[in-house]
Scaffold this active site. Structure first.
Site, PDB file in Angstrom:
ATOM      1  N   CYS A 119       4.956   0.825 -11.825  1.00 33.41           N
ATOM      2  CA  CYS A 119       5.144   2.097 -12.532  1.00 33.41           C
ATOM      3  C   CYS A 119       6.447   2.015 -13.318  1.00 33.41           C
ATOM      4  CB  CYS A 119       5.137   3.278 -11.569  1.00 33.41           C
ATOM      5  SG  CYS A 119       6.296   3.156 -10.195  1.00 33.41           S
ATOM      6  N   ALA A 172       0.796  -1.231   0.000  1.00 32.83           N
ATOM      7  CA  ALA A 172       0.000   0.000   0.000  1.00 32.83           C
ATOM      8  C   ALA A 172       0.823   1.272   0.000  1.00 32.83           C
ATOM      9  CB  ALA A 172      -0.959   0.001   1.187  1.00 32.83           C
TER      10      ALA A 172
END
EC number: 2.1.1.-
Length: 389
Positions: free
Chosen positions: A344, A231
């Site tokens: 990413c 997270a």
């Protein structure tokens, strides 16, 4: 500060960063020890430093060397500014140009494609050319520029139109972005965001548009049990909570300190998120999200320092870790549930290759995948939704 004085400050800061000091620490210490510099000066010097880190290879080639001075000379040349008008040695300006510097600046510049390629780590170039294919040149060009500022509209509290109006009333101009129905791109007033009423009351959150687009991949149903396994600061957990307020969201990270901002952010957003301490996840979930640790290559225009710090050994460590995390997270997926893998990164070894290796075991298959590059406007992202065979 004059433009020349800002260049001189950036030269000193870049020399410290090139010697190994972290950029953020160097900039923070400079701001504290130079109280005469106003907020505009600090912002301008910061921009110079990060522009130079982003375009380190091309600026060094244009300016004649990988030093703070060489990078600022390269920046002037790239922007069409006359270095001799700024490097005068007067007041707080950098020292005048030496004969060798004048000769270098007068010589023909390398070809544009060569300059763009030099702003990637040299060892990574073959892999990037293969992975990006026809996108290599346009992605390289995009990565030389500053990243846009994006906001995610908290649809649990407002609409995109209403959020735009609220921001505009505070001098923050935005426009909808096509990557996601919740995305706004800030065109002016970005530095007012953190103290704006719209931000403080949870109408908007900072989040890249490509990251928001990835969340649209995820199957969500009212009452779904969702685990955000890596997270971090909770950006994706908050977005999931906004997209489906009835979902039961649990956030977990191997480093509990990374989650310290989740509680205040959730309070501001009006979201309910349960925090699971490292290694203390229990039960199973309808959706498990793995936003895996990665090279971050899709975000290097935001964090250019990381680009030059990545090594082949570190990339190998990351890819091994990604496989381990996927295997662990899969154990928390309930029967009929979904496992979402995301990075990413622009690199296939962290993206398609990871999914291929995981599904090759014969226990899972890929339902759909999405790869975005900065050519679409946001950061580089990859996401895949997996189901048990």
């Amino acid at each position: 500060m004059t433009p020349a004085a800002r260049l001189a400050a950036a030269i000193d800061l870049l020399d410290a960063i090139l010697a190994g000091a972290p950029a953020e620490r160097v900039l923070t210490n400079w701001g504290r020890s130079n109280r005469f510099a106003g907020s505009g000066d600090r912002a301008a010097v910061r921009d110079l430093v990060f522009d130079a880190l982003r375009c380190r290879g091309s600026f060094a080639a244009l300016g004649g060397g990988l030093t703070g001075r060489g990078l600022m000379l390269g920046l002037c040349r790239a922007e069409g500014r006359d270095p001799e008008a700024l490097f005068t040695g007067l007041g707080h300006a950098p020292a005048p140009l030496a004969a060798a510097e004048k000769a270098h600046l007068a010589a023909p510049a390398p070809a544009p494609e060569e300059l763009r390629a030099s702003d990637w780590p040299n060892w990574l170039l073959p892999q990037l050319r293969t992975d990006l294919g026809a996108d290599f040149a346009p992605v390289s060009a995009r990565m030389q520029a500053r990243a846009p500022v994006f906001l995610r509209v908290n649809t649990a509290k407002t609409t995109r139109d209403a959020a735009q109006a609220a921001l505009a009333a505070e001098g923050i101009e935005t426009a909808p972005h096509p990557l996601a129905a919740t995305a706004l791109e800030v065109s002016s007033g970005a530095r007012k965001l953190s103290k704006s009423h719209a931000y403080e009351t949870g109408l908007v959150e900072l989040q890249d548009a490509a990251s928001q687009a990835m969340l649209a991949l995820m199957p969500l149903a009212p009452g779904a049990r969702v685990l955000d396994y890596c997270a971090g600061g909770g950006g994706k957990a908050l977005a999931l909570a906004a997209a489906c307020p009835e979902a039961k969201i649990t956030a977990h990270d191997i480093d509990a300190a990374r989650m310290r901002d989740i509680a205040p952010r959730a309070k501001r957003a009006g979201a309910r998120i349960t925090l699971a301490q490292p290694g203390q996840v229990t039960g199973t979930f309808d959706l498990v999200l793995v936003d895996a640790p990665c090279s971050g290559s899709g975000t290097w225009r935001r964090a250019p320092e990381a680009k030059w710090a990545l090594t082949p050994a570190r990339l190998a460590e990351l890819t091994a870790l990604q496989g381990e995390i996927l295997a662990r997270a899969a154990g928390f997926v309930a029967p009929g549930g979904r496992l979402c893998y995301m990075t990413c990164s622009l690199l296939a070894v962290e993206n398609e290759a990871q999914v291929a290796a995981f599904t090759a075991q014969g226990l899972w298959h890929s339902l759909r995948a999405l790869r975005l590059t900065p050519c679409e406007g946001g950061d580089g992202f990859f996401g895949a939704v997996l189901a048990r065979v």
